[in-house]
Write a protein that holds these residues in place. Structure first.
Motif, PDB file in Angstrom:
ATOM      1  N   GLY A 218       0.836  -1.176   0.091  1.00  0.00           N
ATOM      2  CA  GLY A 218      -0.045  -0.220  -0.007  1.00  0.00           C
ATOM      3  C   GLY A 218       0.825   1.482  -0.118  1.00  0.00           C
ATOM      4  N   ASP A 219       2.123   1.016  -0.496  1.00  0.00           N
ATOM      5  CA  ASP A 219       3.003   2.347  -0.356  1.00  0.00           C
ATOM      6  C   ASP A 219       3.072   3.151  -1.618  1.00  0.00           C
ATOM      7  N   LEU A 220       2.121   2.769  -2.626  1.00  0.00           N
ATOM      8  CA  LEU A 220       2.042   3.480  -3.747  1.00  0.00           C
ATOM      9  C   LEU A 220       0.597   4.290  -4.054  1.00  0.00           C
ATOM     10  N   PHE A 221       0.585   5.392  -4.623  1.00  0.00           N
ATOM     11  CA  PHE A 221      -0.557   6.164  -4.820  1.00  0.00           C
ATOM     12  C   PHE A 221      -1.142   6.571  -6.237  1.00  0.00           C
ATOM     13  N   ALA A 222      -2.302   6.145  -6.594  1.00  0.00           N
ATOM     14  CA  ALA A 222      -2.584   6.438  -7.982  1.00  0.00           C
ATOM     15  C   ALA A 222      -3.777   7.683  -8.135  1.00  0.00           C
ATOM     16  N   SER A 223      -3.596   8.672  -8.963  1.00  0.00           N
ATOM     17  CA  SER A 223      -4.969   9.653  -8.790  1.00  0.00           C
ATOM     18  C   SER A 223      -4.679  10.536 -10.118  1.00  0.00           C
ATOM     19  N   PRO A 224      -5.764  11.149 -10.494  1.00  0.00           N
ATOM     20  CA  PRO A 224      -5.631  12.259 -11.374  1.00  0.00           C
ATOM     21  C   PRO A 224      -4.897  13.272 -10.882  1.00  0.00           C
ATOM     22  N   ARG A 225      -4.489  14.263 -11.813  1.00  0.00           N
ATOM     23  CA  ARG A 225      -3.967  15.845 -11.407  1.00  0.00           C
ATOM     24  C   ARG A 225      -2.820  15.745 -10.286  1.00  0.00           C
ATOM     25  N   LEU A 226      -2.201  14.618 -10.153  1.00  0.00           N
ATOM     26  CA  LEU A 226      -0.903  14.783  -9.269  1.00  0.00           C
ATOM     27  C   LEU A 226      -0.055  15.995  -9.707  1.00  0.00           C
ATOM     28  N   ASP A 227       0.146  16.222 -10.976  1.00  0.00           N
ATOM     29  CA  ASP A 227       0.565  17.174 -11.560  1.00  0.00           C
ATOM     30  C   ASP A 227      -0.112  18.511 -11.789  1.00  0.00           C
ATOM     31  N   ASN A 228      -0.559  19.145 -10.975  1.00  0.00           N
ATOM     32  CA  ASN A 228       0.341  19.697 -10.011  1.00  0.00           C
ATOM     33  C   ASN A 228      -0.329  19.871  -8.589  1.00  0.00           C
ATOM     34  N   LEU A 229      -1.454  19.029  -8.457  1.00  0.00           N
ATOM     35  CA  LEU A 229      -2.027  19.289  -7.095  1.00  0.00           C
ATOM     36  C   LEU A 229      -1.309  18.682  -5.944  1.00  0.00           C
ATOM     37  N   THR A 230      -0.116  17.710  -6.236  1.00  0.00           N
ATOM     38  CA  THR A 230       0.556  17.487  -5.039  1.00  0.00           C
ATOM     39  C   THR A 230       1.359  18.861  -4.601  1.00  0.00           C
ATOM     40  N   SER A 231       1.752  19.661  -5.464  1.00  0.00           N
ATOM     41  CA  SER A 231       2.375  21.082  -4.947  1.00  0.00           C
ATOM     42  C   SER A 231       1.546  22.126  -4.566  1.00  0.00           C
ATOM     43  N   VAL A 232       0.103  22.255  -5.166  1.00  0.00           N
ATOM     44  CA  VAL A 232      -0.713  22.965  -4.522  1.00  0.00           C
ATOM     45  C   VAL A 232      -1.191  22.611  -3.167  1.00  0.00           C
ATOM     46  N   HIS A 233      -1.394  21.095  -2.935  1.00  0.00           N
ATOM     47  CA  HIS A 233      -1.669  20.681  -1.667  1.00  0.00           C
ATOM     48  C   HIS A 233      -0.589  20.869  -0.645  1.00  0.00           C
ATOM     49  N   ALA A 234       0.669  20.944  -1.080  1.00  0.00           N
ATOM     50  CA  ALA A 234       1.705  21.020   0.024  1.00  0.00           C
ATOM     51  C   ALA A 234       1.631  22.475   0.528  1.00  0.00           C
ATOM     52  N   GLY A 235       1.587  23.237  -0.716  1.00  0.00           N
ATOM     53  CA  GLY A 235       1.549  25.014  -0.005  1.00  0.00           C
ATOM     54  C   GLY A 235       0.394  25.118   0.500  1.00  0.00           C
ATOM     55  N   LEU A 236      -0.974  24.616   0.518  1.00  0.00           N
ATOM     56  CA  LEU A 236      -2.196  24.675   1.209  1.00  0.00           C
ATOM     57  C   LEU A 236      -1.757  24.280   2.609  1.00  0.00           C
ATOM     58  N   ARG A 237      -1.309  23.055   2.940  1.00  0.00           N
ATOM     59  CA  ARG A 237      -1.025  22.587   4.084  1.00  0.00           C
ATOM     60  C   ARG A 237      -0.001  23.189   4.928  1.00  0.00           C
ATOM     61  N   ALA A 238       0.941  23.722   4.280  1.00  0.00           N
ATOM     62  CA  ALA A 238       1.881  24.531   5.098  1.00  0.00           C
ATOM     63  C   ALA A 238       1.187  26.000   5.538  1.00  0.00           C
ATOM     64  N   MET A 239       0.373  26.542   4.472  1.00  0.00           N
ATOM     65  CA  MET A 239      -0.321  27.794   4.844  1.00  0.00           C
ATOM     66  C   MET A 239      -1.417  27.690   6.045  1.00  0.00           C
ATOM     67  N   GLU A 240      -1.996  26.539   6.001  1.00  0.00           N
ATOM     68  CA  GLU A 240      -2.808  26.245   7.151  1.00  0.00           C
ATOM     69  C   GLU A 240      -1.974  26.142   8.294  1.00  0.00           C
TER      70      GLU A 240
END
Length: 423
Positions: A218-240
């Motif tokens: 269970g160590d891999l992750f499949a998803s739409p739009r990881l490019d570039n929601l991984t970065s948007v989400h990282a910034g969101l979590r940091a700002m929260e």
């Protein structure tokens, strides 16, 4: 230090099927975390003050700003830049078409998708409808559409060189054709408005299969739009979760990166420059003060990057071999397709050590063309020192991409240190 669980990323991706939904979701979550919504047409002098946390949305872009209590007009900025859009199929004007008894949608190609990945999967239409009064309505269809492959029995060469005709082969089916079919009218109904009140729309496809973990462990992750929601989400979590730092923290998530960034909500437009100038002005400064602030500022351009593909390792640099699960990438390119230089590399090393996360270097094979990011655009527009990072992916620009479950959280942890200037 892990700020971002993979489950939270999955929830964010699910809430963000297109750029307009992503911008709205960032603003919604930051408002819940205490950020005040800014109006671009208003005077910001009372809203942007020391200690303020604010967020604004422009179309499919969103910018959040956290001002420390000690801020002045020359306080430097820490900007995390990302983008909200992904390659997709975009609904054309007059999209209701069809043939052979089936209703189809007319679409055009947005960005540089792996076209084969869009076949034989159920697709959403997601985005915005604007009514005749100019009011925006966010809408998503659910699993309405599918682009069907031609059967192998009808094209025996299908597996020897699949290259779909972009006009003929990519128009999805939506059901059996019936008199009075109106795709836009059906979407308008979902948005709660009458078909005759639709004045315009920006709607793209997205895979409807939910993001999920997979693999033996269970160590891999499949998803739409990881490019570039991984970065948007990282910034969101940091700002929260941002702790007060010595710099003005900014999350700038732009639209239209996949098509060149040249729009009012793209990185090549004036949005970020205008916001920084207005923040400086609200803190009592002018253009000279902004120039002084920029001279001490940094931008971390965060976009997805490539892990070494196990079936095609020869496509990658022989010495620099980033892997999924190895931590975020520091992206380097000699001709400035990425902006990282020695000073940026040194800063990123300090950030990752302070965040206690591993990182990896990425550089292209000399025989493989290198992509680019908002980094060079932002550095050119603002004169701000910039470096490029991102989560390592496989299947980039597929309808469904792949990363390791730990890497997005590591990027979020590093983003928090960077934005707080805590390295």
């Amino acid at each position: 230090m892990v700020l971002s669980s993979i489950d939270d990323l999955a929830d964010f991706v699910t809430a963000s099927p297109g750029s307009y939904h992503a911008a709205a979701e960032v603003a919604r979550r930051l408002a819940a975390a205490g950020y005040a919504l800014l109006d671009e047409t208003a005077d910001w002098s009372d809203a942007v003050v020391p200690g303020a946390r604010v967020v604004l949305v422009r179309d499919g872009a969103v910018i959040a700003v956290a001002v420390p209590e000690s801020a002045s007009a020359t306080t430097p900025y820490r900007v995390l830049g990302a983008h909200t859009d992904s390659p997709a199929l975009k609904l054309k004007p007059r999209p209701t078409i069809g043939g052979s008894g089936l209703l189809q949608a007319g679409v055009e190609i947005y960005g540089g998708p792996i076209l084969a990945s869009w076949f034989d999967r159920e697709l959403d239409f997601a985005g915005r409808i604007v009514d005749t009064d100019g009011v925006q309505h966010l809408v998503r269809s659910g699993p309405w559409a599918r682009v069907p492959h031609l059967a192998i029995h009808l094209d025996r060469d299908l597996n020897s060189g699949f290259s779909p005709d972009r006009q003929r082969d990519l128009q999805p089916i939506l059901g059996v054709a019936t008199p009075g079919d109106d795709i836009v009218g059906s979407l308008a109904t979902l948005a709660g408005i009458a078909a005759e009140d639709v004045a315009g729309y920006d709607l793209v496809t997205v895979d409807t299969q939910p993001p999920r973990r997979f693999g033996i462990a269970g160590d891999l992750f499949a998803s739409p739009r990881l490019d570039n929601l991984t970065s948007v989400h990282a910034g969101l979590r940091a700002m929260e979760s941002l702790e007060t730092g010595s710099a003005i923290a900014v999350l700038a998530a732009f639209d239209h990166e996949e098509v060149g960034s040249e729009s009012r909500s793209g990185a090549a437009g004036p949005l970020l420059a205008d916001v920084l100038e207005r923040v400086t002005a609200a803190l009592g400064g002018g253009r000279a003060d902004l120039a002084r602030a920029i001279a001490s500022s940094w931008c971390c351009s965060a976009d997805a990057g490539h892990a070494v593909h196990p079936n095609r390792p020869e496509m990658h640099d022989p010495a620099n071999r980033p892997v999924v699960g190895g931590g975020p990438l520091l992206k380097i390119n000699a001709v400035q397709r990425y902006t990282t230089d020695a000073a940026g590399a040194a800063l990123w090393g300090r950030v990752c050590r302070a965040a206690d996360v591993p990182w990896q270097e990425f550089v292209s094979n000399n025989d493989v063309p290198c992509g680019s990011t908002i980094g060079p655009i932002t550095a050119t527009r603002l004169g701000i020192r910039t470096f490029d990072v991102g989560t390592p992916l496989l299947s980039m620009h597929s309808a469904r991409e792949l990363c390791h479950v730990d890497d997005p959280g590591r990027l979020a942890a590093a983003a928090a240190v960077f934005l707080a200037a805590a390295e």
